[in-house]
Design an enzyme around this catalytic site. Structure first.
Site, PDB file in Angstrom:
ATOM      1  N   ASN A   9     -31.485  -8.314  32.055  1.00  0.00           N
ATOM      2  CA  ASN A   9     -30.607  -7.789  33.106  1.00  0.00           C
ATOM      3  C   ASN A   9     -31.003  -6.334  33.353  1.00  0.00           C
ATOM      4  OD1 ASN A   9     -28.527  -6.940  34.721  1.00  0.00           O
ATOM      5  ND2 ASN A   9     -26.910  -7.165  33.171  1.00  0.00           N
ATOM      6  N   TRP A  10     -31.768  -6.124  34.423  1.00  0.00           N
ATOM      7  CA  TRP A  10     -32.268  -4.768  34.700  1.00  0.00           C
ATOM      8  C   TRP A  10     -31.158  -3.848  35.190  1.00  0.00           C
ATOM      9  CZ3 TRP A  10     -37.577  -5.399  37.753  1.00  0.00           C
ATOM     10  CH2 TRP A  10     -38.517  -6.014  36.914  1.00  0.00           C
ATOM     11  N   LYS A  11     -30.028  -4.409  35.577  1.00  0.00           N
ATOM     12  CA  LYS A  11     -28.920  -3.635  36.167  1.00  0.00           C
ATOM     13  C   LYS A  11     -29.451  -2.823  37.355  1.00  0.00           C
ATOM     14  CE  LYS A  11     -26.542  -3.853  31.779  1.00  0.00           C
ATOM     15  NZ  LYS A  11     -25.636  -3.274  30.810  1.00  0.00           N
ATOM     16  N   HIS A  98     -20.423 -10.497  34.606  1.00  0.00           N
ATOM     17  CA  HIS A  98     -20.787  -9.436  33.657  1.00  0.00           C
ATOM     18  C   HIS A  98     -19.613  -8.467  33.553  1.00  0.00           C
ATOM     19  CE1 HIS A  98     -22.800  -6.017  31.831  1.00  0.00           C
ATOM     20  NE2 HIS A  98     -23.755  -6.853  31.459  1.00  0.00           N
ATOM     21  N   GLU A 100     -19.443  -5.401  33.517  1.00  0.00           N
ATOM     22  CA  GLU A 100     -19.480  -4.267  34.457  1.00  0.00           C
ATOM     23  C   GLU A 100     -18.925  -4.689  35.820  1.00  0.00           C
ATOM     24  OE1 GLU A 100     -23.616  -3.365  33.846  1.00  0.00           O
ATOM     25  OE2 GLU A 100     -23.161  -2.607  31.848  1.00  0.00           O
ATOM     26  N   GLU A 170     -20.837 -11.619  25.655  1.00  0.00           N
ATOM     27  CA  GLU A 170     -21.175 -10.197  25.603  1.00  0.00           C
ATOM     28  C   GLU A 170     -19.906  -9.412  25.264  1.00  0.00           C
ATOM     29  OE1 GLU A 170     -24.951  -9.269  28.081  1.00  0.00           O
ATOM     30  OE2 GLU A 170     -23.182  -8.905  29.289  1.00  0.00           O
ATOM     31  N   GLY A 176     -24.147  -1.402  26.271  1.00  0.00           N
ATOM     32  CA  GLY A 176     -24.587  -0.047  26.576  1.00  0.00           C
ATOM     33  C   GLY A 176     -24.098   0.989  25.576  1.00  0.00           C
ATOM     34  N   SER A 216     -26.454  -4.721  23.558  1.00  0.00           N
ATOM     35  CA  SER A 216     -27.316  -3.898  22.699  1.00  0.00           C
ATOM     36  C   SER A 216     -28.237  -4.735  21.815  1.00  0.00           C
ATOM     37  CB  SER A 216     -26.476  -2.927  21.867  1.00  0.00           C
ATOM     38  OG  SER A 216     -25.756  -2.061  22.721  1.00  0.00           O
ATOM     39  N   GLY A 237     -30.058  -6.047  28.042  1.00  0.00           N
ATOM     40  CA  GLY A 237     -29.901  -4.931  28.971  1.00  0.00           C
ATOM     41  C   GLY A 237     -31.084  -3.973  28.855  1.00  0.00           C
ATOM     42  N   GLY A 238     -30.843  -2.797  28.271  1.00  0.00           N
ATOM     43  CA  GLY A 238     -31.850  -1.723  28.205  1.00  0.00           C
ATOM     44  C   GLY A 238     -33.219  -2.174  27.714  1.00  0.00           C
TER      45      GLY A 238
END
Ligand code: 3PY
Length: 254
Positions: A9-11, A98, A100, A170, A176, A216, A237-238
């Site tokens: 997930n590049w966001k 998600h 977010e 999640e 994050g 994470s 994510g990251g």
């Protein structure tokens, strides 16, 4: 055997040319490093979906997904993108629910149920996210929260439609933040989710449903998390923004 999936997930990160370079690296590495029965899903910002789908071409173990889609088929919804539009540019998956989106865009279980129906109708496979906040975990209501997210978000689907879904647990407190659920904490919830699926759709469907862990997840903790009986991969994510890290996470299954 249920499918092992590692989804990135590049966001809202990377400009167009950085996105193309990253995806080209991922494709090259995947050729040599990813088993045929495994799936990588890359979910870039929507303006890049078409180009990435073209680059992926006929590659069977790398698919493209969107990060969101609207519940309506078409209409006066300035700025929104329908599921059929996502499908028409070559995406196979869409992330829905998600945390977010739930937190910053007020997406409720009811709305997500509509989005899920629309996505499936358009031929997309939803990666449906669920998870509790820190407050809910500390208040010991996390099982109730997950149960409600499932029952209000996806359990009104018929069995055929439900079978197209990938679930992603999640925990919001691990997104994050650099804090990861321990493998035991994650496994406990994944097993609970599978039991809930079994109660609603039966044993065979529960056994076949891919349930990802997200929050994470990185090359250091992936092996232990993915070795748990009910964890079938990750929503990353990251670490999905670095090709080497992303592939190292996926290679855990080799
Ligand atoms: C994270 O790992 O932070 C994610 O939100 C993945 O979706």
């Amino acid at each position: 055997m249920r499918k092992k999936i590692v989804a990135g997930n590049w966001k809202m990160n990377l400009d167009y040319s950085a996105g193309l370079s990253l995806f080209s690296e991922v494709l090259n590495m995947a050729k040599d490093e990813i088993r045929g029965d495994q799936k990588l899903v890359v979910c870039p910002p929507s303006p890049y979906l078409y180009s990435l789908s073209q680059m992926a071409g006929q590659t069977t173990n790398v698919s493209i997904g969107a990060q969101n889609s609207h519940q309506a088929e078409a209409g006066a919804y300035t700025g929104e993108i329908s599921a059929s539009m996502v499908k028409s540019v070559g995406a196979e998956y869409v992330i829905l629910g998600h945390s977010e989106r739930r937190q910053y865009f007020g997406e409720t279980n009811e709305l997500l149920a509509e989005k899920t129906r629309a996505a499936i109708k358009a031929g997309l496979k939803p990666i449906f996210c669920i998870g509790e906040t820190l407050e809910e975990r500390n208040g010991n209501t996390h099982f109730d929260v997950i149960k409600r997210q499932l029952s209000e978000g996806v359990f009104e689907l018929g069995v055929g439609d439900f079978s197209t879904i990938v679930l992603a647990y999640e925990p919001v407190w691990a997104i994050g933040t650099g804090v990861t659920a321990s493998p035991e904490q994650a496994q406990e919830i994944h097993a609970f989710i599978r039991k809930e699926i079994e109660a609603r759709y039966g044993d065979a469907v529960a056994e076949d449903t891919t349930i990802l862990y997200g929050g994470s997840c990185n090359p250091k903790n992936a092996a232990e998390l993915f070795s748990q009986a009910d964890i079938d991969g990750g929503l990353i994510g990251g670490a999905s923004l670095k090709s080497r890290d992303f592939l190292d996470i996926a290679k855990v299954f080799n």
